[in-house]
Design a protein around this motif. Structure first.
Motif, PDB file in Angstrom:
ATOM      1  N   MET A  69      12.545 -21.989  65.337  1.00  0.00           N
ATOM      2  CA  MET A  69      11.281 -22.347  65.983  1.00  0.00           C
ATOM      3  C   MET A  69      10.637 -23.532  65.279  1.00  0.00           C
ATOM      4  O   MET A  69      10.120 -24.449  65.933  1.00  0.00           O
ATOM      5  CB  MET A  69      10.307 -21.165  65.966  1.00  0.00           C
ATOM      6  N   THR A  70      10.648 -23.525  63.942  1.00  0.00           N
ATOM      7  CA  THR A  70      10.041 -24.639  63.207  1.00  0.00           C
ATOM      8  C   THR A  70      10.753 -25.943  63.547  1.00  0.00           C
ATOM      9  O   THR A  70      10.097 -26.978  63.717  1.00  0.00           O
ATOM     10  CB  THR A  70      10.045 -24.411  61.677  1.00  0.00           C
ATOM     11  N   ASP A  71      12.055 -25.892  63.656  1.00  0.00           N
ATOM     12  CA  ASP A  71      12.813 -27.097  63.990  1.00  0.00           C
ATOM     13  C   ASP A  71      12.452 -27.593  65.386  1.00  0.00           C
ATOM     14  O   ASP A  71      12.238 -28.793  65.592  1.00  0.00           O
ATOM     15  CB  ASP A  71      14.314 -26.813  63.882  1.00  0.00           C
ATOM     16  N   ALA A  72      12.350 -26.685  66.346  1.00  0.00           N
ATOM     17  CA  ALA A  72      12.008 -27.074  67.712  1.00  0.00           C
ATOM     18  C   ALA A  72      10.608 -27.679  67.783  1.00  0.00           C
ATOM     19  O   ALA A  72      10.385 -28.684  68.476  1.00  0.00           O
ATOM     20  CB  ALA A  72      12.124 -25.868  68.648  1.00  0.00           C
ATOM     21  N   VAL A  73       9.665 -27.097  67.059  1.00  0.00           N
ATOM     22  CA  VAL A  73       8.295 -27.622  67.065  1.00  0.00           C
ATOM     23  C   VAL A  73       8.256 -28.991  66.383  1.00  0.00           C
ATOM     24  O   VAL A  73       7.642 -29.937  66.900  1.00  0.00           O
ATOM     25  CB  VAL A  73       7.315 -26.631  66.403  1.00  0.00           C
ATOM     26  N   ALA A  74       8.924 -29.118  65.240  1.00  0.00           N
ATOM     27  CA  ALA A  74       8.944 -30.403  64.536  1.00  0.00           C
ATOM     28  C   ALA A  74       9.564 -31.491  65.413  1.00  0.00           C
ATOM     29  O   ALA A  74       9.059 -32.621  65.467  1.00  0.00           O
ATOM     30  CB  ALA A  74       9.702 -30.267  63.221  1.00  0.00           C
ATOM     31  N   GLU A  75      10.630 -31.153  66.113  1.00  0.00           N
ATOM     32  CA  GLU A  75      11.272 -32.146  66.974  1.00  0.00           C
ATOM     33  C   GLU A  75      10.408 -32.490  68.185  1.00  0.00           C
ATOM     34  O   GLU A  75      10.403 -33.632  68.640  1.00  0.00           O
ATOM     35  CB  GLU A  75      12.660 -31.667  67.381  1.00  0.00           C
ATOM     36  N   ARG A  76       9.626 -31.532  68.681  1.00  0.00           N
ATOM     37  CA  ARG A  76       8.701 -31.820  69.784  1.00  0.00           C
ATOM     38  C   ARG A  76       7.596 -32.754  69.291  1.00  0.00           C
ATOM     39  O   ARG A  76       7.190 -33.676  70.003  1.00  0.00           O
ATOM     40  CB  ARG A  76       8.118 -30.526  70.367  1.00  0.00           C
ATOM     41  N   ILE A  77       7.107 -32.516  68.075  1.00  0.00           N
ATOM     42  CA  ILE A  77       6.099 -33.412  67.501  1.00  0.00           C
ATOM     43  C   ILE A  77       6.657 -34.832  67.435  1.00  0.00           C
ATOM     44  O   ILE A  77       5.991 -35.798  67.838  1.00  0.00           O
ATOM     45  CB  ILE A  77       5.675 -32.922  66.097  1.00  0.00           C
ATOM     46  N   ALA A  78       7.885 -34.969  66.929  1.00  0.00           N
ATOM     47  CA  ALA A  78       8.510 -36.288  66.823  1.00  0.00           C
ATOM     48  C   ALA A  78       8.728 -36.912  68.199  1.00  0.00           C
ATOM     49  O   ALA A  78       8.498 -38.110  68.394  1.00  0.00           O
ATOM     50  CB  ALA A  78       9.831 -36.190  66.059  1.00  0.00           C
ATOM     51  N   ILE A 144       5.538 -20.613  74.771  1.00  0.00           N
ATOM     52  CA  ILE A 144       5.647 -19.319  75.459  1.00  0.00           C
ATOM     53  C   ILE A 144       6.941 -18.623  75.036  1.00  0.00           C
ATOM     54  O   ILE A 144       6.952 -17.423  74.746  1.00  0.00           O
ATOM     55  CB  ILE A 144       5.573 -19.483  76.984  1.00  0.00           C
ATOM     56  N   GLY A 145       8.025 -19.367  74.963  1.00  0.00           N
ATOM     57  CA  GLY A 145       9.293 -18.790  74.510  1.00  0.00           C
ATOM     58  C   GLY A 145       9.210 -18.284  73.084  1.00  0.00           C
ATOM     59  O   GLY A 145       9.690 -17.194  72.778  1.00  0.00           O
ATOM     60  N   HIS A 146       8.580 -19.056  72.219  1.00  0.00           N
ATOM     61  CA  HIS A 146       8.419 -18.620  70.828  1.00  0.00           C
ATOM     62  C   HIS A 146       7.532 -17.384  70.753  1.00  0.00           C
ATOM     63  O   HIS A 146       7.823 -16.451  69.985  1.00  0.00           O
ATOM     64  CB  HIS A 146       7.811 -19.739  69.983  1.00  0.00           C
ATOM     65  N   LEU A 147       6.476 -17.373  71.535  1.00  0.00           N
ATOM     66  CA  LEU A 147       5.557 -16.234  71.527  1.00  0.00           C
ATOM     67  C   LEU A 147       6.270 -14.957  71.957  1.00  0.00           C
ATOM     68  O   LEU A 147       6.086 -13.898  71.349  1.00  0.00           O
ATOM     69  CB  LEU A 147       4.369 -16.529  72.439  1.00  0.00           C
ATOM     70  N   ALA A 148       7.107 -15.035  72.968  1.00  0.00           N
ATOM     71  CA  ALA A 148       7.862 -13.857  73.410  1.00  0.00           C
ATOM     72  C   ALA A 148       8.746 -13.323  72.286  1.00  0.00           C
ATOM     73  O   ALA A 148       8.810 -12.107  72.054  1.00  0.00           O
ATOM     74  CB  ALA A 148       8.715 -14.197  74.635  1.00  0.00           C
ATOM     75  N   GLU A 149       9.376 -14.211  71.559  1.00  0.00           N
ATOM     76  CA  GLU A 149      10.247 -13.793  70.459  1.00  0.00           C
ATOM     77  C   GLU A 149       9.435 -13.212  69.296  1.00  0.00           C
ATOM     78  O   GLU A 149       9.806 -12.191  68.716  1.00  0.00           O
ATOM     79  CB  GLU A 149      11.086 -14.990  69.988  1.00  0.00           C
TER      80      GLU A 149
END
Length: 173
Positions: A69-78, A144-149
């Protein structure tokens, strides 16, 4: 073509202001997720007592999922033109919550505290999802996907804390 092109142009449907606000929210959530993955690993190393192996083994897949999740969020920020910050100093400077209170402790004590951690993380993720609903549906979908997990992981934790009536017991033993 200039080499100084704004990176945010990769998300052409969003204004600079919208991108900046989404990045700000995501950075806060990135810090929370980094803190969560470290907390989960800390518990993994320090849990003892009854149900030790069940709790110990339950946590590693959660660590791995939160790390993803951290990787996905960091890549979305970038992707949106931001610069994700993941250093220990940046995490602690952004953090608005107290540090995890336990070191070596029985599994039930860790699970009670971890339930509180998950409650805080999921509440803040829900608030972020509400704001992303107004800003960017792609980022909203990611969260939303992260929240479900995350809620699923909290369900695992709470299953260990239920009494025979199905109520979650928040006692320290």
């Amino acid at each position: 073509m200039s080499n100084t092109t704004d990176i945010r142009t990769t998300v052409t449907a969003l204004s600079e202001e919208t991108s900046a606000r989404a990045i700000e929210i995501m950075q806060e959530r990135l810090s929370a997720l980094i803190d969560l993955q470290l907390t989960l690993k800390h518990i993994h190393w320090n849990v003892v007592g009854m149900n030790f192996i069940a709790v110990h083994e339950m946590l590693d897949p959660q660590v791995d999922a939160v790390r993803a999740m951290t990787d996905a969020v960091a890549e979305r920020i970038a992707t949106m033109g931001g610069q994700p910050k993941g250093t220990p100093g940046s995490v602690t400077s952004i953090r608005t919550w107290d540090d995890y209170p336990l070191d070596r402790a029985p599994s039930v004590q860790h699970l009670v505290e971890l339930d509180k951690v998950y409650s805080g993380v999921t509440a803040d993720h829900r608030a972020a999802v509400e704001e992303f609903n107004k800003l960017d549906p792609v980022t909203e979908d990611l969260f939303i996907g992260h929240l479900a997990e995350l809620e699923h992981f909290q369900w695992f934790v709470r299953a260990h804390l239920k009494n025979t009536e199905g109520d979650v017991m928040h006692r320290q033993t």
